[in-house]
Design an enzyme around this catalytic site. Structure first.
Site, mmCIF file in Angstrom:
data_model
loop_
_atom_site.group_PDB
_atom_site.id
_atom_site.type_symbol
_atom_site.label_atom_id
_atom_site.label_comp_id
_atom_site.label_asym_id
_atom_site.label_seq_id
_atom_site.Cartn_x
_atom_site.Cartn_y
_atom_site.Cartn_z
ATOM 1 N N LYS A 33 33.299 -8.947 43.320
ATOM 2 C CA LYS A 33 32.039 -9.508 42.779
ATOM 3 C C LYS A 33 30.998 -9.692 43.876
ATOM 4 C CE LYS A 33 31.618 -13.994 42.441
ATOM 5 N NZ LYS A 33 30.671 -15.048 42.718
ATOM 6 N N ASN A 34 31.382 -10.344 44.961
ATOM 7 C CA ASN A 34 30.371 -10.701 45.960
ATOM 8 C C ASN A 34 29.860 -9.495 46.744
ATOM 9 O OD1 ASN A 34 30.369 -13.308 45.102
ATOM 10 N ND2 ASN A 34 31.749 -14.076 46.695
ATOM 11 N N ARG A 72 23.579 -17.519 42.244
ATOM 12 C CA ARG A 72 23.007 -17.646 43.564
ATOM 13 C C ARG A 72 22.557 -16.304 44.140
ATOM 14 N NH1 ARG A 72 22.412 -21.238 47.216
ATOM 15 N NH2 ARG A 72 22.540 -20.678 49.392
ATOM 16 N N CYS A 128 27.360 -21.994 42.139
ATOM 17 C CA CYS A 128 28.384 -23.021 41.932
ATOM 18 C C CYS A 128 27.980 -24.340 42.580
ATOM 19 C CB CYS A 128 29.711 -22.548 42.519
ATOM 20 S SG CYS A 128 30.602 -21.458 41.413
ATOM 21 N N ARG A 177 23.158 -26.091 49.423
ATOM 22 C CA ARG A 177 23.275 -24.711 49.929
ATOM 23 C C ARG A 177 21.926 -24.260 50.452
ATOM 24 N NH1 ARG A 177 27.226 -21.670 45.797
ATOM 25 N NH2 ARG A 177 27.284 -20.158 47.487
ATOM 26 N N PRO A 178 21.661 -24.593 51.720
ATOM 27 C CA PRO A 178 20.351 -24.300 52.287
ATOM 28 C C PRO A 178 20.110 -22.797 52.448
ATOM 29 C CG PRO A 178 21.842 -25.161 53.972
ATOM 30 C CD PRO A 178 22.589 -25.192 52.679
ATOM 31 N N ILE A 179 18.838 -22.417 52.625
ATOM 32 C CA ILE A 179 18.506 -21.007 52.852
ATOM 33 C C ILE A 179 17.716 -20.842 54.153
ATOM 34 C CG2 ILE A 179 18.579 -20.194 50.451
ATOM 35 C CD1 ILE A 179 15.431 -20.553 50.610
ATOM 36 N N ASP A 180 17.816 -21.869 55.024
ATOM 37 C CA ASP A 180 17.042 -21.825 56.266
ATOM 38 C C ASP A 180 17.361 -20.593 57.116
ATOM 39 O OD1 ASP A 180 19.544 -23.352 56.400
ATOM 40 O OD2 ASP A 180 19.118 -23.472 58.544
ATOM 41 N N GLN A 181 18.607 -20.148 57.117
ATOM 42 C CA GLN A 181 18.966 -19.002 57.963
ATOM 43 C C GLN A 181 18.408 -17.686 57.411
ATOM 44 O OE1 GLN A 181 20.322 -19.529 61.048
ATOM 45 N NE2 GLN A 181 19.924 -21.620 60.352
ATOM 46 N N ASP A 198 36.748 -19.761 49.456
ATOM 47 C CA ASP A 198 36.885 -19.400 48.038
ATOM 48 C C ASP A 198 38.347 -19.385 47.577
ATOM 49 O OD1 ASP A 198 34.168 -19.193 47.922
ATOM 50 O OD2 ASP A 198 34.108 -16.998 47.903
ATOM 51 N N ILE A 225 33.497 -25.308 55.250
ATOM 52 C CA ILE A 225 32.313 -24.490 54.936
ATOM 53 C C ILE A 225 31.343 -25.236 54.004
ATOM 54 C CG2 ILE A 225 31.488 -22.255 54.074
ATOM 55 C CD1 ILE A 225 33.375 -21.878 56.437
ATOM 56 N N ARG A 229 32.348 -16.075 35.348
ATOM 57 C CA ARG A 229 31.364 -15.529 36.286
ATOM 58 C C ARG A 229 31.996 -14.581 37.295
ATOM 59 N NH1 ARG A 229 28.132 -20.272 38.989
ATOM 60 N NH2 ARG A 229 27.775 -18.514 40.340
#
Ligand code: EPZ
Length: 422
Positions: free
Chosen positions: A11-12, A82, A106, A111-115, A294, A316, A387
Protein backbone atom coordinates in the site's frame (compact mmCIF):
# COMPACT_ATOMS: atom_id res chain seq x y z
CA UNK A 1 -3.99 -20.18 11.70
CA UNK A 2 -2.75 -22.92 9.43
CA UNK A 3 -2.10 -22.83 5.69
CA UNK A 4 -0.82 -20.46 3.04
CA UNK A 5 -1.50 -16.82 2.32
CA UNK A 6 -0.60 -14.69 -0.70
CA UNK A 7 0.59 -11.16 0.08
CA UNK A 8 -0.72 -8.22 -1.97
CA UNK A 9 1.17 -5.20 -3.32
CA UNK A 10 2.54 -2.70 -0.83
CA UNK A 11 0.00 0.00 0.00
CA UNK A 12 2.54 2.59 1.07
CA UNK A 13 4.70 2.03 -2.02
CA UNK A 14 1.64 2.14 -4.29
CA UNK A 15 0.52 5.50 -2.89
CA UNK A 16 3.85 7.15 -3.71
CA UNK A 17 4.07 5.45 -7.09
CA UNK A 18 0.58 6.56 -8.16
CA UNK A 19 1.43 10.19 -7.38
CA UNK A 20 4.75 9.88 -9.23
CA UNK A 21 3.09 8.22 -12.24
CA UNK A 22 1.33 11.40 -13.36
CA UNK A 23 4.65 13.25 -13.53
CA UNK A 24 4.95 11.66 -16.99
CA UNK A 25 2.79 12.74 -19.92
CA UNK A 26 2.76 9.25 -21.40
CA UNK A 27 0.91 6.05 -20.49
CA UNK A 28 2.11 4.41 -17.29
CA UNK A 29 0.87 1.00 -16.21
CA UNK A 30 1.08 0.05 -12.55
CA UNK A 31 0.64 -3.62 -11.63
CA UNK A 32 0.21 -5.47 -8.33
CA UNK A 33 -1.77 -2.57 -6.85
CA UNK A 34 -3.50 -3.62 -3.65
CA UNK A 35 -7.29 -3.20 -3.81
CA UNK A 36 -7.61 -1.25 -0.56
CA UNK A 37 -9.51 1.92 0.18
CA UNK A 38 -6.46 4.18 0.60
CA UNK A 39 -5.27 3.29 -2.90
CA UNK A 40 -8.74 3.66 -4.37
CA UNK A 41 -9.18 7.11 -2.80
CA UNK A 42 -5.77 8.12 -4.16
CA UNK A 43 -6.86 7.04 -7.66
CA UNK A 44 -10.04 9.12 -7.31
CA UNK A 45 -7.99 12.12 -6.17
CA UNK A 46 -5.69 11.76 -9.17
CA UNK A 47 -8.64 11.39 -11.56
CA UNK A 48 -10.08 14.55 -9.97
CA UNK A 49 -7.10 16.56 -11.27
CA UNK A 50 -7.95 15.54 -14.83
CA UNK A 51 -5.37 12.77 -15.31
CA UNK A 52 -6.35 9.62 -17.20
CA UNK A 53 -6.99 6.83 -14.67
CA UNK A 54 -8.13 3.61 -16.32
CA UNK A 55 -8.54 0.41 -14.33
CA UNK A 56 -7.23 -2.48 -16.41
CA UNK A 57 -8.26 -5.01 -13.80
CA UNK A 58 -8.56 -5.27 -10.04
CA UNK A 59 -4.80 -4.88 -9.53
CA UNK A 60 -3.73 -2.91 -12.60
CA UNK A 61 -4.25 0.66 -13.62
CA UNK A 62 -3.19 2.84 -16.54
CA UNK A 63 -2.44 6.50 -15.79
CA UNK A 64 -1.55 9.40 -18.03
CA UNK A 65 -0.72 12.83 -16.63
CA UNK A 66 -0.91 14.73 -19.92
CA UNK A 67 -4.56 15.74 -19.38
CA UNK A 68 -4.12 17.22 -15.89
CA UNK A 69 -5.87 20.60 -15.63
CA UNK A 70 -5.88 21.26 -11.88
CA UNK A 71 -3.04 21.22 -9.40
CA UNK A 72 -5.39 21.25 -6.44
CA UNK A 73 -6.31 18.16 -4.42
CA UNK A 74 -9.11 19.04 -2.08
CA UNK A 75 -10.39 17.98 1.23
CA UNK A 76 -12.98 15.47 0.10
CA UNK A 77 -10.27 13.02 -0.95
CA UNK A 78 -7.58 13.82 1.52
CA UNK A 79 -9.39 14.08 4.83
CA UNK A 80 -9.08 10.39 5.53
CA UNK A 81 -5.85 9.66 3.76
CA UNK A 82 -2.45 11.02 4.59
CA UNK A 83 -0.66 10.04 1.41
CA UNK A 84 -2.55 12.63 -0.63
CA UNK A 85 0.31 14.90 0.28
CA UNK A 86 2.46 13.05 -2.27
CA UNK A 87 0.62 15.10 -4.89
CA UNK A 88 2.54 18.10 -3.49
CA UNK A 89 5.93 16.68 -4.47
CA UNK A 90 4.66 15.35 -7.80
CA UNK A 91 2.91 18.59 -8.87
CA UNK A 92 5.57 20.90 -7.46
CA UNK A 93 8.16 19.00 -9.48
CA UNK A 94 6.11 18.92 -12.67
CA UNK A 95 4.11 22.17 -12.62
CA UNK A 96 5.98 24.24 -9.98
CA UNK A 97 2.71 24.64 -8.14
CA UNK A 98 0.40 22.55 -5.97
CA UNK A 99 -2.31 22.93 -3.35
CA UNK A 100 -3.31 19.95 -1.26
CA UNK A 101 -5.64 19.77 1.73
CA UNK A 102 -3.86 19.16 5.03
CA UNK A 103 -3.54 15.42 5.41
CA UNK A 104 -5.70 13.09 7.49
CA UNK A 105 -4.65 9.51 8.07
CA UNK A 106 -4.45 7.30 11.12
CA UNK A 107 -4.86 9.02 14.51
CA UNK A 108 -1.52 7.91 15.92
CA UNK A 109 -0.15 11.25 17.06
CA UNK A 110 0.77 14.69 15.79
CA UNK A 111 2.10 14.28 12.28
CA UNK A 112 4.03 17.37 11.30
CA UNK A 113 5.05 18.21 7.72
CA UNK A 114 7.93 20.55 8.55
CA UNK A 115 10.50 18.28 6.88
CA UNK A 116 8.50 18.18 3.64
CA UNK A 117 8.34 21.98 3.64
CA UNK A 118 12.03 22.29 4.47
CA UNK A 119 12.93 20.13 1.47
CA UNK A 120 10.59 21.95 -0.94
CA UNK A 121 11.94 25.31 0.24
CA UNK A 122 15.55 24.18 -0.23
CA UNK A 123 14.66 23.46 -3.88
CA UNK A 124 13.42 27.06 -4.25
CA UNK A 125 9.70 26.76 -3.45
CA UNK A 126 7.66 29.00 -1.22
CA UNK A 127 5.34 27.02 1.07
CA UNK A 128 2.40 28.22 3.11
CA UNK A 129 -0.74 26.96 4.80
CA UNK A 130 -3.93 28.76 3.78
CA UNK A 131 -7.47 27.69 4.63
CA UNK A 132 -6.31 24.21 5.65
CA UNK A 133 -4.49 23.75 2.36
CA UNK A 134 -0.74 23.32 1.97
CA UNK A 135 0.37 25.54 -0.89
CA UNK A 136 3.70 25.19 -2.69
CA UNK A 137 4.85 27.46 -5.49
CA UNK A 138 8.16 27.97 -7.31
CA UNK A 139 9.30 30.02 -10.26
CA UNK A 140 12.13 27.54 -10.76
CA UNK A 141 13.46 24.50 -8.91
CA UNK A 142 17.19 24.10 -8.38
CA UNK A 143 18.99 21.04 -7.03
CA UNK A 144 19.92 21.51 -3.36
CA UNK A 145 21.40 19.86 -0.31
CA UNK A 146 18.71 18.80 2.18
CA UNK A 147 19.46 17.38 5.62
CA UNK A 148 16.32 15.92 7.21
CA UNK A 149 16.19 16.56 10.96
CA UNK A 150 14.13 13.41 11.46
CA UNK A 151 13.93 10.28 9.35
CA UNK A 152 10.66 10.62 7.47
CA UNK A 153 9.31 8.26 4.84
CA UNK A 154 6.84 10.86 3.59
CA UNK A 155 9.30 13.75 3.42
CA UNK A 156 11.92 11.59 1.68
CA UNK A 157 9.49 10.45 -1.02
CA UNK A 158 7.92 13.88 -1.45
CA UNK A 159 11.17 15.82 -1.79
CA UNK A 160 12.65 13.09 -4.00
CA UNK A 161 9.70 13.49 -6.39
CA UNK A 162 9.89 17.29 -6.33
CA UNK A 163 13.58 17.22 -7.23
CA UNK A 164 13.28 14.91 -10.25
CA UNK A 165 13.00 17.88 -12.65
CA UNK A 166 15.06 20.36 -10.57
CA UNK A 167 18.08 21.75 -12.36
CA UNK A 168 21.31 20.06 -11.25
CA UNK A 169 21.88 17.72 -8.32
CA UNK A 170 19.84 17.29 -5.17
CA UNK A 171 21.29 15.44 -2.20
CA UNK A 172 18.95 14.15 0.52
CA UNK A 173 20.81 13.33 3.74
CA UNK A 174 19.32 11.33 6.61
CA UNK A 175 16.80 9.93 4.13
CA UNK A 176 14.38 7.14 5.06
CA UNK A 177 15.47 3.68 3.85
CA UNK A 178 12.11 1.88 3.90
CA UNK A 179 11.42 -0.58 1.05
CA UNK A 180 8.67 1.70 -0.26
CA UNK A 181 11.13 4.61 -0.59
CA UNK A 182 13.29 2.35 -2.76
CA UNK A 183 10.28 1.21 -4.77
CA UNK A 184 9.20 4.78 -5.56
CA UNK A 185 12.80 5.62 -6.58
CA UNK A 186 13.00 2.51 -8.79
CA UNK A 187 9.70 3.44 -10.39
CA UNK A 188 10.81 7.04 -11.06
CA UNK A 189 14.03 5.67 -12.58
CA UNK A 190 11.95 3.34 -14.78
CA UNK A 191 10.36 6.54 -16.19
CA UNK A 192 13.77 8.10 -16.87
CA UNK A 193 14.64 9.82 -13.58
CA UNK A 194 18.23 9.75 -12.31
CA UNK A 195 18.07 8.73 -8.66
CA UNK A 196 20.88 6.95 -6.89
CA UNK A 197 21.28 5.73 -3.32
CA UNK A 198 17.66 4.98 -2.40
CA UNK A 199 17.79 2.41 0.40
CA UNK A 200 20.75 4.19 2.00
CA UNK A 201 20.53 7.39 4.02
CA UNK A 202 21.94 9.54 1.21
CA UNK A 203 19.90 9.86 -1.98
CA UNK A 204 21.26 11.79 -4.98
CA UNK A 205 18.94 13.01 -7.70
CA UNK A 206 20.21 14.52 -10.96
CA UNK A 207 17.46 16.55 -12.56
CA UNK A 208 16.07 15.46 -15.95
CA UNK A 209 13.90 17.40 -18.43
CA UNK A 210 11.04 14.91 -18.72
CA UNK A 211 9.84 11.46 -17.78
CA UNK A 212 8.48 8.82 -20.14
CA UNK A 213 5.93 6.02 -19.84
CA UNK A 214 6.58 2.85 -17.87
CA UNK A 215 5.17 -0.53 -16.93
CA UNK A 216 5.92 -1.22 -13.29
CA UNK A 217 5.04 -3.81 -10.66
CA UNK A 218 4.68 -2.72 -7.02
CA UNK A 219 6.66 -4.68 -4.39
CA UNK A 220 4.86 -6.96 -1.92
CA UNK A 221 3.57 -5.40 1.30
CA UNK A 222 6.06 -5.79 4.13
CA UNK A 223 3.50 -4.95 6.81
CA UNK A 224 0.71 -7.16 5.48
CA UNK A 225 3.24 -10.02 5.45
CA UNK A 226 4.37 -9.16 8.99
CA UNK A 227 0.75 -9.08 10.15
CA UNK A 228 0.14 -12.64 8.92
CA UNK A 229 3.44 -13.74 10.51
CA UNK A 230 2.23 -12.27 13.80
CA UNK A 231 -1.14 -13.98 13.35
CA UNK A 232 0.63 -17.32 12.98
CA UNK A 233 2.61 -16.66 16.16
CA UNK A 234 -0.31 -15.39 18.25
CA UNK A 235 -2.51 -18.36 17.33
CA UNK A 236 0.39 -20.84 17.77
CA UNK A 237 -0.17 -21.80 14.16
CA UNK A 238 1.81 -22.65 11.04
CA UNK A 239 1.52 -20.25 8.10
CA UNK A 240 3.41 -20.01 4.82
CA UNK A 241 3.40 -16.35 3.82
CA UNK A 242 3.92 -16.23 0.05
CA UNK A 243 4.95 -13.51 -2.41
CA UNK A 244 7.20 -11.60 -0.05
CA UNK A 245 10.72 -10.19 -0.14
CA UNK A 246 12.21 -11.95 2.92
CA UNK A 247 14.94 -9.29 3.24
CA UNK A 248 12.23 -6.71 4.05
CA UNK A 249 10.99 -8.95 6.86
CA UNK A 250 14.29 -9.52 8.66
CA UNK A 251 13.55 -7.44 11.74
CA UNK A 252 10.17 -9.15 12.12
CA UNK A 253 11.52 -12.66 11.49
CA UNK A 254 14.36 -11.99 13.94
CA UNK A 255 12.02 -10.82 16.69
CA UNK A 256 9.64 -13.76 16.19
CA UNK A 257 12.58 -16.17 16.44
CA UNK A 258 13.70 -14.46 19.64
CA UNK A 259 10.19 -14.98 21.05
CA UNK A 260 10.48 -18.70 20.27
CA UNK A 261 8.82 -19.10 16.86
CA UNK A 262 10.40 -21.06 14.06
CA UNK A 263 10.80 -18.92 10.94
CA UNK A 264 11.85 -20.62 7.72
CA UNK A 265 12.96 -18.38 4.88
CA UNK A 266 12.52 -19.28 1.19
CA UNK A 267 13.21 -17.26 -1.97
CA UNK A 268 9.91 -15.44 -1.93
CA UNK A 269 8.11 -16.85 1.09
CA UNK A 270 8.50 -17.22 4.84
CA UNK A 271 6.94 -19.85 7.06
CA UNK A 272 6.17 -19.10 10.69
CA UNK A 273 5.29 -21.93 13.03
CA UNK A 274 5.13 -22.39 16.76
CA UNK A 275 6.13 -25.66 18.33
CA UNK A 276 7.30 -24.52 21.75
CA UNK A 277 6.41 -22.04 24.45
CA UNK A 278 6.77 -18.36 23.50
CA UNK A 279 8.56 -16.03 25.89
CA UNK A 280 9.07 -12.35 26.57
CA UNK A 281 11.38 -9.98 24.66
CA UNK A 282 12.10 -6.27 24.32
CA UNK A 283 11.01 -4.50 21.17
CA UNK A 284 11.88 -0.98 20.07
CA UNK A 285 10.38 0.53 16.93
CA UNK A 286 12.87 2.25 14.64
CA UNK A 287 13.12 3.43 11.04
CA UNK A 288 14.01 0.67 8.54
CA UNK A 289 15.90 -1.65 8.88
CA UNK A 290 14.72 -1.49 12.50
CA UNK A 291 11.51 -3.01 13.79
CA UNK A 292 8.63 -1.16 12.02
CA UNK A 293 6.22 1.03 13.98
CA UNK A 294 3.52 -0.37 11.68
CA UNK A 295 4.10 -3.81 13.31
CA UNK A 296 4.07 -2.52 16.89
CA UNK A 297 0.43 -3.37 17.77
CA UNK A 298 0.67 -6.82 16.17
CA UNK A 299 3.82 -7.79 18.09
CA UNK A 300 2.24 -6.49 21.31
CA UNK A 301 -0.60 -8.95 20.76
CA UNK A 302 1.87 -11.80 20.25
CA UNK A 303 3.70 -10.83 23.46
CA UNK A 304 0.49 -10.51 25.46
CA UNK A 305 0.35 -14.32 25.78
CA UNK A 306 4.12 -15.00 25.81
CA UNK A 307 5.60 -16.10 29.13
CA UNK A 308 7.24 -13.35 31.20
CA UNK A 309 7.35 -9.57 31.01
CA UNK A 310 8.03 -7.88 27.66
CA UNK A 311 8.51 -4.24 26.82
CA UNK A 312 7.56 -2.53 23.57
CA UNK A 313 9.08 0.91 23.13
CA UNK A 314 7.42 3.07 20.44
CA UNK A 315 9.90 5.68 19.25
CA UNK A 316 8.31 6.90 15.99
CA UNK A 317 4.80 8.09 16.89
CA UNK A 318 3.83 9.47 20.27
CA UNK A 319 0.28 8.14 20.47
CA UNK A 320 0.29 4.63 19.10
CA UNK A 321 -0.90 2.65 22.13
CA UNK A 322 -4.55 3.69 22.13
CA UNK A 323 -5.58 0.15 21.27
CA UNK A 324 -4.18 -1.18 24.56
CA UNK A 325 -7.44 -0.22 26.32
CA UNK A 326 -9.23 -2.47 23.85
CA UNK A 327 -6.79 -5.33 24.39
CA UNK A 328 -7.31 -5.05 28.15
CA UNK A 329 -10.96 -6.07 27.59
CA UNK A 330 -9.61 -9.40 26.39
CA UNK A 331 -7.79 -10.08 29.64
CA UNK A 332 -4.29 -8.85 28.75
CA UNK A 333 -2.06 -7.35 31.40
CA UNK A 334 -0.41 -4.28 29.84
CA UNK A 335 0.56 -0.91 31.28
CA UNK A 336 1.71 1.96 29.12
CA UNK A 337 4.40 4.17 30.62
CA UNK A 338 4.81 7.78 29.46
CA UNK A 339 2.64 6.97 26.46
CA UNK A 340 5.56 5.31 24.73
CA UNK A 341 6.53 2.07 26.50
CA UNK A 342 4.15 -0.84 26.92
CA UNK A 343 5.04 -3.26 29.70
CA UNK A 344 3.35 -6.54 28.93
CA UNK A 345 2.93 -9.30 31.48
CA UNK A 346 2.13 -12.38 29.46
CA UNK A 347 -1.19 -14.03 30.38
CA UNK A 348 -2.24 -17.64 29.77
CA UNK A 349 -4.94 -16.83 27.23
CA UNK A 350 -7.20 -14.13 25.81
CA UNK A 351 -10.97 -14.00 25.89
CA UNK A 352 -13.27 -12.72 23.19
CA UNK A 353 -14.72 -9.22 23.55
CA UNK A 354 -16.50 -6.36 21.81
CA UNK A 355 -13.73 -4.18 20.40
CA UNK A 356 -13.26 -1.01 18.39
CA UNK A 357 -10.44 -0.60 15.85
CA UNK A 358 -8.63 2.65 16.69
CA UNK A 359 -6.43 2.77 13.58
CA UNK A 360 -5.29 0.58 10.70
CA UNK A 361 -2.53 -1.51 12.30
CA UNK A 362 -4.16 -1.51 15.73
CA UNK A 363 -7.32 -2.80 14.08
CA UNK A 364 -5.41 -5.64 12.42
CA UNK A 365 -3.79 -6.44 15.77
CA UNK A 366 -7.21 -6.68 17.46
CA UNK A 367 -8.32 -9.11 14.77
CA UNK A 368 -5.25 -11.26 15.49
CA UNK A 369 -6.02 -11.12 19.22
CA UNK A 370 -9.62 -12.14 18.57
CA UNK A 371 -8.47 -15.08 16.44
CA UNK A 372 -6.23 -16.21 19.29
CA UNK A 373 -8.91 -15.73 21.96
CA UNK A 374 -11.41 -18.04 23.62
CA UNK A 375 -14.96 -16.83 23.05
CA UNK A 376 -16.49 -14.73 20.32
CA UNK A 377 -15.47 -11.17 19.43
CA UNK A 378 -16.94 -8.33 17.45
CA UNK A 379 -14.66 -5.63 16.03
CA UNK A 380 -16.20 -2.30 15.14
CA UNK A 381 -14.91 0.56 12.96
CA UNK A 382 -13.15 -1.79 10.57
CA UNK A 383 -13.01 0.94 7.90
CA UNK A 384 -9.57 1.57 9.32
CA UNK A 385 -8.51 -2.00 8.55
CA UNK A 386 -9.96 -1.92 5.05
CA UNK A 387 -7.72 1.05 4.25
CA UNK A 388 -4.70 -1.19 4.15
CA UNK A 389 -5.53 -4.92 3.99
CA UNK A 390 -6.96 -6.44 0.82
CA UNK A 391 -9.48 -9.25 1.44
CA UNK A 392 -8.34 -9.48 5.05
CA UNK A 393 -11.20 -11.65 6.26
CA UNK A 394 -11.10 -13.89 3.17
CA UNK A 395 -7.36 -14.51 3.64
CA UNK A 396 -7.87 -15.24 7.35
CA UNK A 397 -10.77 -17.59 6.62
CA UNK A 398 -8.52 -19.53 4.23
CA UNK A 399 -6.16 -20.03 7.19
CA UNK A 400 -8.99 -21.41 9.31
CA UNK A 401 -10.16 -18.22 11.02
CA UNK A 402 -13.90 -18.00 11.64
CA UNK A 403 -14.35 -14.36 10.67
CA UNK A 404 -17.10 -12.66 8.69
CA UNK A 405 -17.77 -9.07 7.80
CA UNK A 406 -21.22 -7.80 8.76
CA UNK A 407 -23.02 -7.60 5.45
CA UNK A 408 -26.37 -5.98 6.09
CA UNK A 409 -26.47 -2.23 5.99
CA UNK A 410 -26.36 -1.83 9.73
CA UNK A 411 -23.55 -4.27 10.33
CA UNK A 412 -21.44 -3.56 7.26
CA UNK A 413 -18.51 -2.15 9.15
CA UNK A 414 -17.89 -4.88 11.70
CA UNK A 415 -15.93 -8.11 11.82
CA UNK A 416 -17.51 -11.03 13.69
CA UNK A 417 -15.11 -13.67 14.94
CA UNK A 418 -15.80 -17.04 16.48
CA UNK A 419 -13.21 -18.53 18.74
CA UNK A 420 -10.90 -21.45 18.26
CA UNK A 421 -11.76 -22.29 14.68
CA UNK A 422 -8.13 -23.35 14.38
C1 EPZ B 1 4.64 6.57 6.65
O1 EPZ B 1 3.99 7.67 7.26
C2 EPZ B 1 3.58 5.50 6.51
N1 EPZ B 1 2.50 6.01 5.69
C3 EPZ B 1 3.07 5.08 7.89
O2 EPZ B 1 2.22 3.99 7.69
C4 EPZ B 1 4.24 4.65 8.75
O3 EPZ B 1 3.78 4.41 10.06
C5 EPZ B 1 5.32 5.71 8.77
O4 EPZ B 1 5.71 6.08 7.43
C6 EPZ B 1 6.59 5.27 9.50
O5 EPZ B 1 7.13 4.13 8.86
C7 EPZ B 1 2.62 6.03 4.38
O6 EPZ B 1 3.59 5.62 3.79
C8 EPZ B 1 1.44 6.55 3.62
P1 EPZ B 1 7.07 9.59 8.65
P2 EPZ B 1 4.67 9.08 7.27
O7 EPZ B 1 7.09 10.89 7.96
O8 EPZ B 1 5.44 9.25 6.02
C9 EPZ B 1 8.11 12.69 12.12
C10 EPZ B 1 0.36 2.65 7.99
O9 EPZ B 1 -0.08 2.06 8.99
N2 EPZ B 1 8.02 13.74 11.09
O10 EPZ B 1 8.13 8.58 8.32
O11 EPZ B 1 3.64 10.06 7.61
C11 EPZ B 1 6.77 12.08 12.45
O12 EPZ B 1 6.07 12.85 13.39
C12 EPZ B 1 0.85 4.08 8.08
O13 EPZ B 1 0.39 2.15 6.85
C13 EPZ B 1 8.39 15.04 11.39
O14 EPZ B 1 8.77 15.34 12.52
O15 EPZ B 1 5.65 8.93 8.50
C14 EPZ B 1 7.18 10.74 12.99
O16 EPZ B 1 7.56 10.86 14.32
C15 EPZ B 1 0.54 4.68 9.41
N3 EPZ B 1 8.28 15.99 10.41
C16 EPZ B 1 8.41 10.38 12.16
O17 EPZ B 1 8.87 11.62 11.61
C17 EPZ B 1 7.86 15.71 9.15
O18 EPZ B 1 7.81 16.62 8.32
C18 EPZ B 1 8.18 9.41 11.04
O19 EPZ B 1 7.10 9.86 10.22
C19 EPZ B 1 7.49 14.40 8.86
C20 EPZ B 1 7.58 13.42 9.85
Amino acid sequence: MVGEVQISGAKNAALGILAAAVMADEDVIIRNLPDVSDVNIMLEAIAGTGAVVKRLDRHEVLLNGSTIRSHVVDNSYIRKMRAGYYMLGAFLGKYHSARVALPGGCPIGVRPIDQHRKGFEALGAVTSIENNMICVEASELKGAYVYFDSVSVGATINVMMASVFAEGRTVLENAAKEPHVVDVANFLNSMGAHIKGAGTDVIRIDGVKKLHGSDYTVIPDQIEAGTFMAAAAATRGDVLVRNVIPKHLESISGKLREIGCTVEVYDDAVRVLVNRELHSVRVKTLPYPGFPTDMQPQITVVLSTAKGTSTVNETIFENRFKYVDELMRMGTNITVEHGSIAVIDGVKGLKGAQLVATDLRAGAALVIAALAADGDSVIDDIEFILRGYEDFERKLRALGGDIVMGDDEKEAKKFFLKANAV
